[in-house]
Scaffold this motif. Structure first.
Motif, PDB file in Angstrom:
ATOM      1  N   TYR A  71       0.816  -1.279   0.109  1.00  0.00           N
ATOM      2  CA  TYR A  71       0.195  -0.058  -0.066  1.00  0.00           C
ATOM      3  C   TYR A  71       0.827   1.358  -0.065  1.00  0.00           C
ATOM      4  N   ILE A 125       0.715   4.014  -2.963  1.00  0.00           N
ATOM      5  CA  ILE A 125       0.145   5.434  -2.670  1.00  0.00           C
ATOM      6  C   ILE A 125       1.274   6.320  -2.795  1.00  0.00           C
ATOM      7  N   VAL A 158       1.392   7.171  -6.632  1.00  0.00           N
ATOM      8  CA  VAL A 158       0.270   8.148  -7.082  1.00  0.00           C
ATOM      9  C   VAL A 158       0.911   9.611  -6.523  1.00  0.00           C
ATOM     10  N   LEU A 159       1.251   9.456  -5.335  1.00  0.00           N
ATOM     11  CA  LEU A 159       1.673  10.896  -4.768  1.00  0.00           C
ATOM     12  C   LEU A 159       2.773  11.558  -5.406  1.00  0.00           C
ATOM     13  N   GLY A 167       0.952  12.963  -8.764  1.00  0.00           N
ATOM     14  CA  GLY A 167       0.756  14.169  -8.194  1.00  0.00           C
ATOM     15  C   GLY A 167       1.645  15.246  -8.432  1.00  0.00           C
ATOM     16  N   ASP A 217       1.058  -3.603   8.622  1.00  0.00           N
ATOM     17  CA  ASP A 217       1.424  -2.132   8.462  1.00  0.00           C
ATOM     18  C   ASP A 217       2.875  -2.218   7.762  1.00  0.00           C
ATOM     19  N   ASP A 218       2.575  -2.069   6.316  1.00  0.00           N
ATOM     20  CA  ASP A 218       3.950  -1.931   5.788  1.00  0.00           C
ATOM     21  C   ASP A 218       4.517  -0.627   5.722  1.00  0.00           C
ATOM     22  N   VAL A 219       3.951   0.369   5.962  1.00  0.00           N
ATOM     23  CA  VAL A 219       4.454   1.816   6.281  1.00  0.00           C
ATOM     24  C   VAL A 219       5.634   1.598   7.485  1.00  0.00           C
ATOM     25  N   ARG A 220       5.185   1.234   8.485  1.00  0.00           N
ATOM     26  CA  ARG A 220       5.936   1.046   9.677  1.00  0.00           C
ATOM     27  C   ARG A 220       7.409   0.111   9.297  1.00  0.00           C
ATOM     28  N   ASN A 280      -4.070   1.913   5.963  1.00  0.00           N
ATOM     29  CA  ASN A 280      -3.032   2.175   6.843  1.00  0.00           C
ATOM     30  C   ASN A 280      -2.252   3.420   6.448  1.00  0.00           C
ATOM     31  N   VAL A 281      -2.511   3.888   5.311  1.00  0.00           N
ATOM     32  CA  VAL A 281      -1.639   4.830   4.617  1.00  0.00           C
ATOM     33  C   VAL A 281      -2.649   5.986   4.466  1.00  0.00           C
ATOM     34  N   LEU A 320      -1.805   9.650   3.563  1.00  0.00           N
ATOM     35  CA  LEU A 320      -0.737   9.544   2.165  1.00  0.00           C
ATOM     36  C   LEU A 320      -1.971   9.596   1.381  1.00  0.00           C
ATOM     37  N   PHE A 321      -2.933   8.848   1.560  1.00  0.00           N
ATOM     38  CA  PHE A 321      -4.243   8.466   0.496  1.00  0.00           C
ATOM     39  C   PHE A 321      -4.543   9.854   0.161  1.00  0.00           C
ATOM     40  N   PHE A 325      -3.480  12.985   0.714  1.00  0.00           N
ATOM     41  CA  PHE A 325      -2.505  13.737  -0.294  1.00  0.00           C
ATOM     42  C   PHE A 325      -2.508  13.381  -1.807  1.00  0.00           C
ATOM     43  N   ALA A 326      -2.398  12.136  -1.826  1.00  0.00           N
ATOM     44  CA  ALA A 326      -2.220  11.566  -3.049  1.00  0.00           C
ATOM     45  C   ALA A 326      -3.272  11.748  -3.915  1.00  0.00           C
ATOM     46  N   SER A 384      -3.983  15.626  -4.479  1.00  0.00           N
ATOM     47  CA  SER A 384      -3.000  16.173  -5.616  1.00  0.00           C
ATOM     48  C   SER A 384      -3.368  16.138  -7.119  1.00  0.00           C
ATOM     49  N   GLU A 438       1.925  21.583  -1.749  1.00  0.00           N
ATOM     50  CA  GLU A 438       1.899  20.354  -1.429  1.00  0.00           C
ATOM     51  C   GLU A 438       2.787  20.020  -0.320  1.00  0.00           C
ATOM     52  N   GLY A 444       2.305   7.940  15.778  1.00  0.00           N
ATOM     53  CA  GLY A 444       2.921   6.707  15.493  1.00  0.00           C
ATOM     54  C   GLY A 444       2.157   5.804  14.298  1.00  0.00           C
ATOM     55  N   SER A 445       1.319   6.304  13.560  1.00  0.00           N
ATOM     56  CA  SER A 445       0.599   5.651  12.614  1.00  0.00           C
ATOM     57  C   SER A 445       0.053   6.660  11.569  1.00  0.00           C
ATOM     58  N   LEU A 446       0.218   6.263  10.311  1.00  0.00           N
ATOM     59  CA  LEU A 446      -0.823   7.131   9.086  1.00  0.00           C
ATOM     60  C   LEU A 446      -2.250   6.798   9.172  1.00  0.00           C
ATOM     61  N   ARG A 447      -2.630   6.084  10.049  1.00  0.00           N
ATOM     62  CA  ARG A 447      -3.973   5.444   9.999  1.00  0.00           C
ATOM     63  C   ARG A 447      -5.181   6.738  10.755  1.00  0.00           C
TER      64      ARG A 447
END
Lengths: 168, 354, 176, 106
Positions: free
Chosen positions: A50, A54, A57-58, A62, A127-130, B114-115, B118-119, B121-122, B125, B158, B173-176
């Motif tokens: 993910y 993302i 895209v960003l 973007g 949690d692939d971001v972590r 979980n992103v 970022l979603f 912003f993406a 944009s 941006e 501590g999380s993007l969620r």
């Protein structure tokens, strides 16, 4: 991910990728590339990546492609007029590309693991971001710093390049 | 991925889109006109229905019945495509924003990825394409200038937008986005440390960079949604309406819709990140009964409405920035502030986790 | 010659702009709340409230033709108003009064008298120039119509607006 | 089911398209775009392998995704520099066609 969705996005990616090369209008090319990148990002997400999807895209759709469009419009690049096409050179280019494609085909068909499906993951919400972040700041800390310096250098280079020389 | 999940998701999408967002967009237009009128000592639209409340419907009919004009020199395909591109990202963004706690045990967020941020912003944009393509395809000077300005402006802001929220995620501590709301329920809203446990001094210390972060994020959001201090792409006085000059009828309405939908989702993101989302002190979440679930949703949209009012208030107060001022502000001021802010938060967090 | 205007030097507090922005927001918010609380005097709500009763006597509204006390159209079709009218809104077709008529010495009467209210600019020159005091600017100002033809006031319409003007006009005095 | 080979195939086709673009087109901006296409084809196979190689902890091998992250970063920098060169070139020569800029000296 179901095969149906995979093939839809794969076709989207490939067809619009081809449209980038085929289109004569640079704006149309750039927009096709955006769609192609969006399809690619969907493919990334189908691989449970993910964050990468993302970021794709960003960064690409973007920022990078907006930059492309900005430049195309700023330079006012219109549709190229029909130049005399050098058939020999074009045929050569196509032939080389086709040869490459056939090569890739052959490699994939000989490659044993390519026929296997993907192994299942333990949980649906990993949690692939972590994980990527942890890896980036531990094992790949030095490359990360170097990339940072590279981006800085690129920034300076771009500023210098695009600076108009003062009229003397 | 069972059918229950699909059905509830579809219900949520349809509910949030057609019951909340689209009416909210049309009433945001009405509210904008009323608020601007009140600020300028006028009355605003007050004829259609009681206090002019049916004005959006009248507007809709007017726009639908107008002649849909396509300039002869325009690039027809892109000319038609652009308004759609302008609306879509603004509406898609709402998918990851938690607009309520739970209702009958179903979490009130369409896609809890979980992103999350970022979603946001993406997709946000991507909104610039509608404007750039619209300006380009019109094949006319002013729209073209509007489109060019828009792309440069988006690229500049941006960065500040992204960097401004990094402190929030350093703390959480999380993007969620649901984790952000959860953290704020536990530790008090980021921007209001007096909610929650009062005794923690680190929380008060942390509130200072959070307020800076909030200000930078909000100002970047103004630029991102083309609202007035930074509405250079449309700049009525200098560009005659900018990118939408050549548009008429429903295509023009779509641009309008896109702008206001972007404002609503932007307000939603700000509320989620800094104002505790659907949380209000003293009101339990949806697990204590469906009535509380509904109240949570109402609280969220009330906060969004306040935020939208703030957007309008700023629009009718501040003059527009000049283009070079806008660029200087974005690159030399907010960018640095956001970077230093990240550093400050990181230092605070190193010495103590509040 | 171009004049270079020196830009004022701003102190660092002014350069921060934030106090000014907050002050501006406070002003607009004050206006907003005053309006909400009904403390602001707003403009007149036109179709419901009208200013008609307070119109001054010299108000220049729609031009109209008047009759005298005998019920006769005062206009003698001299065409001075048609001549003076700046936007050329007036069109007169004069007719001859037959010698058997009581007012035969007047000689002419307007067979048609049209004022195009799309063109009329309410300047009042026709009223000023009229030697017979036959045309007056009345207090009607809301002249509307669905078509262009509606907006052309013909003789009947003008007389209807104008009504009867009492008073002596020497021209029709038989003793003269 | 979708196999690893399917992803590699898509990646390969995409790479070939990008390659053909670099070979065939003479517009510099299109060539830059084709380069992006090739880089992204590489990204796709990297991510596919990352997902394919599940480690002992049951998670995908994130090394490859870190590479993708680096590729994207470097590609963004490359595009910025490339476009800046393009603009400088256009200012000097009013063309973006590679055929017209074959001389080494300006």
């Amino acid at each position: 991910m179901s095969p149906f969705l995979f093939w839809i996005f794969a076709l989207l990616t490939v067809i619009f990728g081809a449209a980038v090369v085929v289109n004569r209008n640079p704006v149309a090319s750039a927009l096709s590339l955006v769609v192609s990148f969006l399809g690619l990002s969907a493919l990334f997400m189908s691989l449970d990546a993910y964050f990468v999807g993302i970021i794709q895209v960003l960064v690409y759709a973007g920022a990078v492609m907006v930059l492309f469009l900005f430049i195309i419009m700023l330079l006012n690049l219109r549709t190229e007029e029909e130049r005399r096409i050098n058939w020999l050179a074009s045929a050569g280019g196509v032939a080389v590309a086709l040869a490459l494609l056939i090569q890739i085909f052959l490699v994939i068909s000989r490659f044993e693991p390519a026929r296997k499906t993907f192994p299942p993951l333990p949980g649906s919400s990993i949690d692939d971001v972590r994980n990527i972040g942890a890896l980036l700041f531990s094992s790949y800390n030095l490359p990360f710093q170097i990339v940072g310096v590279l981006v800085l250098v690129a920034t300076i280079g771009v500023v210098l390049l695009s600076k108009r020389e003062p009229r003397s | 991925m069972d059918s229950f999940f699909i059905i509830t998701s579809l219900l949520k999408i349809v509910g949030i889109l057609f019951v909340v967002i689209l009416p909210m967009v049309s009433y945001a237009v009405y509210a904008e006109r009323r608020v601007s009128a009140f600020i300028q000592d006028r009355l605003g639209p007050n004829r259609v229905g009681p206090a002019g409340l049916f004005q959006p419907i009248a507007d809709m009919f007017k726009l639908l019945l107008k002649e849909d004009f396509t300039p002869r020199a325009a690039n027809t395909f892109y000319y038609w495509l652009a308004p759609c591109l302008a609306v879509m990202p603004a509406i898609i963004t709402i998918a990851v924003v938690p607009f309520g706690s739970t209702l009958f045990g179903i979490p009130m967020v369409i896609a809890d990825v979980n992103v999350g941020i970022l979603f946001v912003f993406a997709i946000a944009s991507l909104g610039v394409y509608g404007i750039v393509i619209g300006g380009w395809a019109s094949n006319s000077k002013y729209p073209f200038l509007g489109g060019i300005r828009s792309s440069a402006q988006m690229l500049s802001y941006e960065l500040s937008l992204g960097l401004a929220v990094v402190p929030v995620f350093l703390v959480v501590g999380s993007l969620r986005l649901t984790s952000v709301v959860g953290y704020q329920i536990e530790h008090g809203w980021f921007i209001a440390p007096f909610i929650g446990d009062l005794a923690n001094p680190w929380k008060w210390l942390l509130a200072i960079p959070m307020i800076i972060s909030f200000l930078v994020f909000m100002i970047a959001m103004f630029a991102e949604t083309n609202r007035l201090p930074f509405d250079l792409p449309e700049a009525e006085q200098e560009l005659a309406g900018g990118y939408n000059t050549e548009y008429s009828s429903m295509k023009f309405a779509l641009y309008f819709l896109g702008e206001y939908a972007a404002m609503i989702t932007g307000s939603g993101v700000i509320v989620t990140l800094f104002f505790g989302g659907w949380h209000f002190p003293g009101i339990p979440d949806g697990s204590h009964g469906w009535i509380f679930g509904l109240i949570n949703i109402a609280v969220f949209f009330a906060k969004v409405a306040i935020m939208i009012f703030f957007f309008m208030w700023v629009r009718w107060t501040l003059p527009r920035f000049r283009y070079d001022q806008l660029m200087r502000l974005g690159w030399l001021f907010f960018f640095e502030i956001a970077l230093v802010n990240i550093f400050i938060v990181a230092v605070i967090l190193t010495f103590a986790r509040p | 010659m171009a004049i270079t205007v020196p830009r004022p030097k701003l102190s660092w507090r002014e350069r921060l702009y934030l106090p000014a922005i907050v002050a501006g927001l406070a002003i607009t918010f004050k206006h907003f709340t005053n309006m909400l609380l009904g403390r602001t005097k707003v403009t007149m709500q036109y179709p419901e409230q009208k200013w008609d009763a307070n119109l001054p006597d010299h108000y220049r509204g729609a031009p109209a033709l008047v009759r005298d006390a005998d019920g006769r159209v005062r206009c003698v079709a001299c065409q001075l108003c048609e001549f003076i009218c700046p936007p050329r809104a007036i069109k007169i077709i004069p007719g001859e009064i037959p010698s058997t008529d009581r007012f035969a010495k007047v000689e002419k009467y307007p067979e048609e008298f049209d004022i195009d209210m799309i063109r009329c600019i309410f300047c009042g020159m026709c009223e000023e120039v009229c030697p017979e005091q036959a045309i007056f600017l009345r207090k009607d100002y809301a002249i509307t119509g669905f078509t262009r033809a509606d907006m052309v006031h013909d003789k009947e319409k003008l007389l209807e607006i104008g009504g009867v003007m009492h008073g002596v006009v020497l021209k029709w005095n038989e003793k003269k | 089911m979708v196999t690893l080979g399917d992803y590699l195939l898509v990646s390969g086709i995409l790479f070939a398209i990008g390659f053909a673009g670099v070979m065939l087109r003479r517009n510099l901006i299109i060539i830059l775009m084709s380069l992006e296409l090739m880089l992204n084809a590489a990204n796709l196979s990297l991510v596919a392998f990352s997902r394919f190689r599940v480690g002992p902890n049951g998670l995908p091998n994130y090394n490859a995704q870190v590479f993708v992250f680096f590729i994207i970063t470097v590609a963004a920098a490359e595009v910025a520099v490339g476009l800046a060169i393009l603009v400088a070139l256009f200012r000097a020569r009013q063309t973006t066609d590679v055929k017209d800029i074959s001389t080494l000296k300006f």
